[in-house]
Design an enzyme around this catalytic site. Structure first.
Site, PDB file in Angstrom:
ATOM      1  N   CYS A   1      22.880  14.405 -15.577  1.00  0.00           N
ATOM      2  CA  CYS A   1      21.621  15.149 -15.470  1.00  0.00           C
ATOM      3  C   CYS A   1      20.502  14.160 -15.179  1.00  0.00           C
ATOM      4  CB  CYS A   1      21.354  15.894 -16.771  1.00  0.00           C
ATOM      5  SG  CYS A   1      19.695  16.569 -16.859  1.00  0.00           S
TER       6      CYS A   1
ATOM      7  N   CYS B   1      14.090  17.868 -12.908  1.00  0.00           N
ATOM      8  CA  CYS B   1      13.929  19.219 -12.343  1.00  0.00           C
ATOM      9  C   CYS B   1      13.224  20.171 -13.295  1.00  0.00           C
ATOM     10  CB  CYS B   1      15.280  19.805 -11.979  1.00  0.00           C
ATOM     11  SG  CYS B   1      16.565  18.610 -11.801  1.00  0.00           S
TER      12      CYS B   1
ATOM     13  N   THR C   1      14.998  18.061 -22.126  1.00  0.00           N
ATOM     14  CA  THR C   1      15.637  17.156 -21.178  1.00  0.00           C
ATOM     15  C   THR C   1      14.621  16.133 -20.653  1.00  0.00           C
ATOM     16  OG1 THR C   1      17.178  18.880 -20.521  1.00  0.00           O
ATOM     17  CG2 THR C   1      16.801  17.122 -18.933  1.00  0.00           C
TER      18      THR C   1
ATOM     19  N   GLU D   1      18.253  14.614 -24.442  1.00  0.00           N
ATOM     20  CA  GLU D   1      17.340  15.634 -24.976  1.00  0.00           C
ATOM     21  C   GLU D   1      16.635  15.181 -26.262  1.00  0.00           C
ATOM     22  OE1 GLU D   1      20.243  16.241 -23.583  1.00  0.00           O
ATOM     23  OE2 GLU D   1      19.636  17.559 -21.939  1.00  0.00           O
TER      24      GLU D   1
ATOM     25  N   HIS E   1      15.293  27.328 -12.598  1.00  0.00           N
ATOM     26  CA  HIS E   1      16.222  26.384 -13.221  1.00  0.00           C
ATOM     27  C   HIS E   1      17.661  26.889 -13.161  1.00  0.00           C
ATOM     28  CE1 HIS E   1      16.213  22.477 -14.983  1.00  0.00           C
ATOM     29  NE2 HIS E   1      17.111  22.848 -15.866  1.00  0.00           N
TER      30      HIS E   1
ATOM     31  N   TYR F   1      21.578  25.100 -11.090  1.00  0.00           N
ATOM     32  CA  TYR F   1      22.892  24.751 -11.639  1.00  0.00           C
ATOM     33  C   TYR F   1      24.017  24.849 -10.612  1.00  0.00           C
ATOM     34  CZ  TYR F   1      21.509  23.801 -16.440  1.00  0.00           C
ATOM     35  OH  TYR F   1      20.984  23.216 -17.571  1.00  0.00           O
TER      36      TYR F   1
ATOM     37  N   CYS G   1      22.982  20.816  -9.039  1.00  0.00           N
ATOM     38  CA  CYS G   1      23.211  19.566  -9.786  1.00  0.00           C
ATOM     39  C   CYS G   1      24.623  19.527 -10.359  1.00  0.00           C
ATOM     40  CB  CYS G   1      22.167  19.384 -10.873  1.00  0.00           C
ATOM     41  SG  CYS G   1      22.281  20.546 -12.244  1.00  0.00           S
TER      42      CYS G   1
ATOM     43  N   GLU H   1      26.001  21.917 -22.178  1.00  0.00           N
ATOM     44  CA  GLU H   1      24.782  21.919 -21.376  1.00  0.00           C
ATOM     45  C   GLU H   1      24.912  22.926 -20.231  1.00  0.00           C
ATOM     46  OE1 GLU H   1      23.309  20.960 -18.394  1.00  0.00           O
ATOM     47  OE2 GLU H   1      21.316  21.103 -19.271  1.00  0.00           O
TER      48      GLU H   1
HETATM   49 FE1  SF4 Z   1      19.501  18.298 -15.412  1.00  0.00          FE
HETATM   50 FE2  SF4 Z   1      20.518  19.942 -13.605  1.00  0.00          FE
HETATM   51 FE3  SF4 Z   1      18.565  20.770 -15.235  1.00  0.00          FE
HETATM   52 FE4  SF4 Z   1      18.095  18.982 -13.262  1.00  0.00          FE
HETATM   53  S1  SF4 Z   1      18.725  21.140 -13.012  1.00  0.00           S
HETATM   54  S2  SF4 Z   1      17.349  18.903 -15.362  1.00  0.00           S
HETATM   55  S3  SF4 Z   1      19.977  17.800 -13.290  1.00  0.00           S
HETATM   56  S4  SF4 Z   1      20.656  20.176 -15.821  1.00  0.00           S
HETATM   57 FE    FE Z   2      19.731  21.365 -17.895  1.00  0.00          FE
END
Ligand code: SF4
Ligand code: FE
Length: 479
Positions: free
Chosen positions: A100, A104, A191, A258, A293, A297, A300, A444
């Site tokens: 991660c 983002c 995060t 985190e 967000h 997913y 990422c 996560e």
């Molecule tokens: Fe982390 Fe993915 Fe969230 Fe970006 S989108 S903060 S890489 S979990």
């Molecule tokens: Fe996340």
């Protein structure tokens, strides 16, 4: 853009004077602390990757406010093409880090607050949007990393914020002063919090009329007086302290380092307040942030799964089972699941929607579908990886034994499989798989950006079953 490289980013973190606690001790410099180094390295990739010419177009954008070149992580999406580039950038970063990269959350927060403040001002003649644009220019010019703080402590889940015995379980205004507000409460699971320059706070849920003090959005520097960070444990973090590079599996950690962020009567100046009391807009803000967000997913995590598929194929090669038909079949099943996730994420962008502010947001139905799929398909991809790689991933001796005189030669002899492949290679890739598929990564993927039930609620809301009933009635000839 002041911070241009990963080194600039790390130097800027050293200058922050924050209260960060890790395992009972206060830590000053997260760039030299063994526990936090992997997360810093990972986020630093968002500063360095764009300096490679072939990635420049994905990692940078042009500010619609100043016309200047900026990091895409500080950009407000101006088109569907911008949304698509974001998704592609995230897959790329997932591929380069297998972890991660944290930046983002703030990125999505900036975009959500931008479009919503515009709509608040239209309704109430307030000045939130202008304030926010000034803040955004500052963030873009400096090229800052923002942690997006949304999740309150929430206390008793059956009670509303106003009904909690301890009101601090939801971040709220405790005092209105000349020139600003004073807030108290906490945000959890943040995060990238320990290595961000700024905190952008948003409400956790749609607030009601009697919850105006909880309807709140603002931004503050992370070293503001009264802010405290308590770093969460990461699986196998003690291996970092031991200095075991191979046992760590990756120099970038796994999930996002985190933190719990505590706000102890923190003063927020007026020019940094973007929503205070306009409770009717909190639901929209939460939904826009969550959709953004959730769509991530399928980008990422897909990049991370690209690394995992590669690692699994390497183990198969080292074991000399890569030509076996069921192994080939399982690897293509992993690719199929992963690309399905990515396709879903791209649809969120290609079906993006223009808001009244001119900024684009992702399609919320597809965003929720994408995230819900991640909670299933990623688990299946991991299951297939474990099946192919074998039990050694869970039982490997420490690298201290690998390099020790009494045991090293035994480990090398008995962990060699295909002739010509050093046992070290198999161990390294095994540790990488362990790191990529450990419980923190999976949890996560399950709960990050909201738990599956939250996605189901949104799918119920947006799925338009009534319209589908009409379609069925029409073909069936039911009046
Ligand atoms: Fe982390 Fe993915 Fe969230 Fe970006 S989108 S903060 S890489 S979990
Ligand atoms: Fe996340």
């Amino acid at each position: 853009m002041k911070l241009k490289t990963d080194e600039d980013y790390k130097e800027s973190l050293k200058k922050l004077n924050r209260k960060i606690f890790i395992m009972g001790e206060q830590v000053q410099d997260v760039t030299s602390n063994m526990i936090t180094i992997p997360h810093v390295n990972c986020a630093a990739m968002t500063y360095s990757l764009g300096n490679i010419p072939e990635y420049e177009d994905l990692l940078y954008a042009t500010s619609h406010l100043t016309g200047e070149k900026i990091s895409r992580f500080t950009h407000i999406h101006q088109s569907r093409e911008d949304l698509v580039k974001k998704i592609k950038m995230m897959r790329l970063l997932g591929q380069k880090t297998g972890a991660c990269f944290q930046r983002c959350v703030g990125f999505d927060g900036l975009n959500a607050v931008y479009s919503v403040t515009y709509e608040i001002d239209k309704k109430y003649n307030t000045y939130y949007h202008e304030r926010f644009k000034n803040y955004l220019k500052f963030v873009q010019n400096e090229n800052l990393m923002i942690t997006g703080a949304m999740t309150d402590a929430k206390g008793d889940r059956s009670l509303r914020p106003i009904q909690q015995k301890d009101k601090d379980l939801f971040l709220h205004i405790v005092e209105k002063k000349k020139g600003g507000i004073v807030v108290r409460g906490a945000k959890l699971h943040q995060t990238g919090a320990a290595n961000s320059h700024e905190i952008l706070v948003m409400p956790t849920l749609a607030m009601r009329e009697d919850e105006k003090d909880f309807a709140l959005s603002f931004a503050i520097p992370s070293d503001t007086k009264g802010v405290k960070f308590i770093f969460g444990r990461q699986v196998n973090d003690s291996r970092r302290i031991e200095g075991c590079q191979i046992d760590m599996g990756s120099p970038y950690g796994a999930v996002g380092g985190e933190c719990m962020i505590v706000f102890e009567d923190v003063f927020v100046p007026e020019e940094r307040v973007f929503l205070a009391g306009e409770y009717e807009f909190t639901g929209t803000l939460v939904e826009r942030f969550a959709s953004a967000h959730r769509s991530n997913y399928g980008a990422c995590k897909v990049g991370l799964a690209d690394v995992l598929i590669g690692a699994t194929a390497l183990v198969a090669e080292y074991l000399n089972i890569d030509k076996v038909s069921h192994v080939k079949d399982k690897l293509s099943e992993m690719v199929h699941l992963n690309e399905t996730l990515h396709a879903s994420s791209l649809v969120c962008a290609y079906e993006g929607i223009k808001t009244p502010s001119g900024a684009y947001i992702v399609n919320p139905l597809y965003a929720n579908v994408t995230k819900l799929n991640v909670t299933r398909y990623l688990y299946e991809i991991v299951r297939l990886s474990h099946e192919i790689a074998g039990g050694f991933v869970a039982t490997l001796p420490s690298e201290k034994d690998l390099y020790s005189e009494g045991t090293g030669s035994d480990i090398r002899k008995y962990l060699t499989a295909k002739d010509g492949i050093p046992a070290e290679n198999r161990i390294k890739v095994g540790r990488l798989i362990e790191n990529l598929t450990g419980p923190t990564s999976l949890i996560e993927a399950m709960h990050g950006a909201g738990s599956p039930q939250a996605q189901k609620i949104m799918i119920q809301k947006l799925g338009d079953i009534e319209e589908k009933k009409k379609l069925a009635k029409e073909i069936a000839g039911i009046k």
